[in-house]
Design a protein around this motif. Structure first.
Motif, PDB file in Angstrom:
ATOM      1  N   ALA A 150     -30.887  -0.899 -23.303  1.00 28.80           N
ATOM      2  CA  ALA A 150     -31.220  -0.536 -24.676  1.00 28.80           C
ATOM      3  C   ALA A 150     -30.160   0.387 -25.271  1.00 28.80           C
ATOM      4  CB  ALA A 150     -32.602   0.136 -24.711  1.00 28.80           C
ATOM      5  N   VAL A 151     -29.693   1.353 -24.479  1.00 30.52           N
ATOM      6  CA  VAL A 151     -28.634   2.260 -24.955  1.00 30.52           C
ATOM      7  C   VAL A 151     -27.355   1.475 -25.226  1.00 30.52           C
ATOM      8  CG1 VAL A 151     -27.165   4.196 -24.308  1.00 30.52           C
ATOM      9  CG2 VAL A 151     -29.607   4.278 -23.819  1.00 30.52           C
ATOM     10  N   PHE A 152     -27.032   0.544 -24.334  1.00 33.99           N
ATOM     11  CA  PHE A 152     -25.814  -0.258 -24.500  1.00 33.99           C
ATOM     12  C   PHE A 152     -25.872  -1.084 -25.781  1.00 33.99           C
ATOM     13  CE2 PHE A 152     -23.546  -4.265 -23.905  1.00 33.99           C
ATOM     14  CZ  PHE A 152     -22.266  -3.805 -23.600  1.00 33.99           C
ATOM     15  N   VAL A 153     -27.028  -1.680 -26.064  1.00 33.39           N
ATOM     16  CA  VAL A 153     -27.165  -2.506 -27.269  1.00 33.39           C
ATOM     17  C   VAL A 153     -27.049  -1.647 -28.530  1.00 33.39           C
ATOM     18  CG1 VAL A 153     -28.761  -3.946 -28.587  1.00 33.39           C
ATOM     19  CG2 VAL A 153     -28.485  -4.312 -26.136  1.00 33.39           C
ATOM     20  N   LEU A 154     -27.774  -0.531 -28.562  1.00 28.55           N
ATOM     21  CA  LEU A 154     -27.756   0.321 -29.751  1.00 28.55           C
ATOM     22  C   LEU A 154     -26.375   0.913 -29.997  1.00 28.55           C
ATOM     23  CD1 LEU A 154     -31.169   2.192 -29.379  1.00 28.55           C
ATOM     24  CD2 LEU A 154     -30.572   0.469 -31.086  1.00 28.55           C
ATOM     25  N   VAL A 155     -25.765   1.476 -28.959  1.00 28.40           N
ATOM     26  CA  VAL A 155     -24.448   2.101 -29.130  1.00 28.40           C
ATOM     27  C   VAL A 155     -23.379   1.039 -29.374  1.00 28.40           C
ATOM     28  CG1 VAL A 155     -22.700   3.514 -28.006  1.00 28.40           C
ATOM     29  CG2 VAL A 155     -25.109   4.102 -27.754  1.00 28.40           C
ATOM     30  N   GLY A 156     -23.454  -0.085 -28.626  1.00 32.26           N
ATOM     31  CA  GLY A 156     -22.455  -1.134 -28.798  1.00 32.26           C
ATOM     32  C   GLY A 156     -22.476  -1.743 -30.184  1.00 32.26           C
ATOM     33  N   LEU A 157     -23.670  -2.063 -30.683  1.00 29.74           N
ATOM     34  CA  LEU A 157     -23.769  -2.628 -32.031  1.00 29.74           C
ATOM     35  C   LEU A 157     -23.364  -1.611 -33.098  1.00 29.74           C
ATOM     36  CD1 LEU A 157     -27.065  -4.718 -31.842  1.00 29.74           C
ATOM     37  CD2 LEU A 157     -24.707  -5.532 -31.771  1.00 29.74           C
ATOM     38  N   SER A 158     -23.671  -0.342 -32.867  1.00 27.25           N
ATOM     39  CA  SER A 158     -23.273   0.682 -33.840  1.00 27.25           C
ATOM     40  C   SER A 158     -21.758   0.803 -33.908  1.00 27.25           C
ATOM     41  CB  SER A 158     -23.896   2.026 -33.460  1.00 27.25           C
ATOM     42  OG  SER A 158     -25.304   1.956 -33.480  1.00 27.25           O
ATOM     43  N   LEU A 159     -21.101   0.830 -32.755  1.00 25.15           N
ATOM     44  CA  LEU A 159     -19.634   0.903 -32.748  1.00 25.15           C
ATOM     45  C   LEU A 159     -19.024  -0.366 -33.327  1.00 25.15           C
ATOM     46  CD1 LEU A 159     -18.983   2.590 -29.269  1.00 25.15           C
ATOM     47  CD2 LEU A 159     -19.021   3.657 -31.536  1.00 25.15           C
ATOM     48  N   PHE A 160     -19.644  -1.515 -33.057  1.00 28.82           N
ATOM     49  CA  PHE A 160     -19.177  -2.774 -33.644  1.00 28.82           C
ATOM     50  C   PHE A 160     -19.286  -2.722 -35.160  1.00 28.82           C
ATOM     51  CE2 PHE A 160     -19.661  -7.111 -35.097  1.00 28.82           C
ATOM     52  CZ  PHE A 160     -18.726  -7.802 -34.354  1.00 28.82           C
ATOM     53  N   TRP A 161     -20.379  -2.212 -35.653  1.00 27.80           N
ATOM     54  CA  TRP A 161     -20.600  -2.058 -37.097  1.00 27.80           C
ATOM     55  C   TRP A 161     -19.555  -1.127 -37.701  1.00 27.80           C
ATOM     56  CZ3 TRP A 161     -25.563   0.821 -39.191  1.00 27.80           C
ATOM     57  CH2 TRP A 161     -25.551   0.803 -40.587  1.00 27.80           C
ATOM     58  N   ALA A 162     -19.303  -0.005 -37.046  1.00 29.12           N
ATOM     59  CA  ALA A 162     -18.322   0.954 -37.565  1.00 29.12           C
ATOM     60  C   ALA A 162     -16.915   0.359 -37.556  1.00 29.12           C
ATOM     61  CB  ALA A 162     -18.362   2.235 -36.734  1.00 29.12           C
ATOM     62  N   ALA A 163     -16.541  -0.300 -36.452  1.00 32.62           N
ATOM     63  CA  ALA A 163     -15.204  -0.878 -36.366  1.00 32.62           C
ATOM     64  C   ALA A 163     -15.006  -1.991 -37.390  1.00 32.62           C
ATOM     65  CB  ALA A 163     -14.955  -1.414 -34.949  1.00 32.62           C
ATOM     66  N   ASN A 164     -16.048  -2.782 -37.645  1.00 31.92           N
ATOM     67  CA  ASN A 164     -15.934  -3.847 -38.641  1.00 31.92           C
ATOM     68  C   ASN A 164     -15.740  -3.271 -40.033  1.00 31.92           C
ATOM     69  OD1 ASN A 164     -16.351  -6.778 -39.501  1.00 31.92           O
ATOM     70  ND2 ASN A 164     -17.967  -5.756 -40.630  1.00 31.92           N
ATOM     71  N   ASN A 165     -16.523  -2.242 -40.391  1.00 36.09           N
ATOM     72  CA  ASN A 165     -16.365  -1.617 -41.711  1.00 36.09           C
ATOM     73  C   ASN A 165     -14.978  -1.015 -41.879  1.00 36.09           C
ATOM     74  OD1 ASN A 165     -18.976  -2.334 -42.267  1.00 36.09           O
ATOM     75  ND2 ASN A 165     -19.814  -0.267 -42.105  1.00 36.09           N
ATOM     76  N   TYR A 166     -14.481  -0.390 -40.814  1.00 34.43           N
ATOM     77  CA  TYR A 166     -13.154   0.203 -40.909  1.00 34.43           C
ATOM     78  C   TYR A 166     -12.078  -0.878 -41.016  1.00 34.43           C
ATOM     79  CZ  TYR A 166      -9.135   3.117 -39.893  1.00 34.43           C
ATOM     80  OH  TYR A 166      -7.914   3.764 -39.966  1.00 34.43           O
ATOM     81  N   SER A 167     -12.242  -1.968 -40.283  1.00 34.63           N
ATOM     82  CA  SER A 167     -11.264  -3.058 -40.354  1.00 34.63           C
ATOM     83  C   SER A 167     -11.224  -3.665 -41.750  1.00 34.63           C
ATOM     84  CB  SER A 167     -11.616  -4.131 -39.314  1.00 34.63           C
ATOM     85  OG  SER A 167     -10.664  -5.172 -39.320  1.00 34.63           O
ATOM     86  N   VAL A 168     -12.396  -3.816 -42.376  1.00 30.61           N
ATOM     87  CA  VAL A 168     -12.449  -4.322 -43.755  1.00 30.61           C
ATOM     88  C   VAL A 168     -11.730  -3.364 -44.699  1.00 30.61           C
ATOM     89  CG1 VAL A 168     -14.007  -4.784 -45.677  1.00 30.61           C
ATOM     90  CG2 VAL A 168     -14.543  -5.675 -43.407  1.00 30.61           C
TER      91      VAL A 168
END
Length: 334
Positions: free
Chosen positions: A211-229
């Motif tokens: 559960a921690v891996f999913v929450l933290v992983g998706l959050s970092l994925f979300w942040a990295a995608n916004n920054y890449s855009v």
């Protein structure tokens, strides 16, 4: 008079007459080896299901696609028309992920140093002091996690800060702080300087870490995608500012292309033997590596500018003229 020879075997005490078992391999009186933690079990499980190289390539491809899509979208061009390769996307991903990876590595290193310093100074025997620290960490983590999670469904101020990365980072750091508070609480319950116990038998620790891996992983994925855009759009804006300093492009064509754009001039060569009878000035070339030319008028703007996409073929020829050569007399190609 015969002598009696007493033969002793290895590991046998001749004085006591009792057998002492030889030490086993790797036995150094350290006690039994503790079972693997839930985090290590989860890592082993993910390693057997998803190849790390495949996962990394997929992530780089996605972030590179986001970077390229919003870079060319700034000029009104859909990046799917350019036929960019996987290599192009991966190279663009490096531009969008360099600073996030640098910041993530720095934050992780600081967190490890802070944990070592805190663990050295923390007296778990003083329960009031330890409980106050655990409560403070859990409170901060809960506030950050709730703020980030709420931003998933509602447009909050966090979604507008730091290129849209404040909300996902708040969720990721909040979950990590809650996990750390749970780790301190279990260490306090187990006794001073006792390794952290698992939260439960069987799949309990693995489920918690998953559960921690999913929450933290998706959050970092979300942040990295916004920054890449955001980086893709920023690079496009910088390209527009640099257009006057980019080399001029002279486009020659066998047939008329009927290019109509602000600042673009069409000249028809009078020589009937000329291989390229039409010449177009006032263009700039956008960087891309597909089988097409992406050209902009030298006075391009988002209000009245158009992007010109021309397939590469033998009926076209480009001539690049550095800005420093503007004052040099050059013979006309027509």
């Amino acid at each position: 008079m015969g002598r009696t020879v007493t033969a002793t075997r290895e590991g046998t005490d001749p004085a006591a007459g009792s057998s002492v078992p030889p030490p086993g391999p790797g036995s150094d009186d350290q006690g039994p080896v503790p079972p693997p933690s839930g985090g290590s079990q989860l890592v082993n499980l993910l390693g057997t299901v998803v190849a790390p190289t495949t996962l990394l390539t997929s992530l780089l491809f996605y972030f590179g696609w986001s970077h390229a899509y919003y870079f060319y979208d700034y000029f009104g061009v859909n990046s799917t028309l350019l036929g960019l390769s996987t290599r192009d996307y991966v190279q663009r991903a490096v531009d969008g992920l360099f600073i996030p990876m640098l910041m993530l590595a720095g934050a992780g290193l600081l967190a490890l140093w802070a944990h070592s310093l805190l663990w050295a100074r923390l007296d778990l025997r003083s329960r009031p002091h330890a409980l106050r620290l655990i409560a403070a960490v859990a409170t901060v983590g809960l506030i950050l996690a709730i703020g980030g999670f709420w931003s998933v469904f509602v447009v909050t101020a966090l979604r507008r800060w730091l290129y849209g990365t404040a909300a996902p980072l708040s969720l990721a750091f909040g979950v990590l702080l809650l996990l750390y508070a749970s780790h301190l609480w279990r260490s306090l319950a187990a006794g001073p300087r006792t390794p952290d116990r698992a939260s439960g038998p069987g799949w309990g620790p693995v489920a918690e870490w998953a559960a921690v891996f999913v929450l933290v992983g998706l959050s970092l994925f979300w942040a990295a995608n916004n920054y890449s855009v955001a980086v893709g759009r920023q690079r496009a804006h910088q390209m527009v500012l640099q257009l006057p300093r980019e080399p001029d492009v002279v486009l020659f064509s066998e047939r008329s292309l009927s290019l109509v754009a602000p600042g673009v001039r069409e000249l028809r060569c009078k020589d009937p033997q000329a291989g390229y009878r039409f010449r177009y000035d006032g263009l700039k070339l956008l960087p891309q590596s597909s089988g097409q030319y992406l050209l902009l008028p030298e006075k391009w703007s988002r209000r009245n500018g158009v992007a010109i996409l021309i397939p590469k073929n033998d009926s076209l020829r480009l001539e690049l003229v550095p800005v420093s050569a503007h004052g040099t007399k050059r013979p006309s190609a027509c």
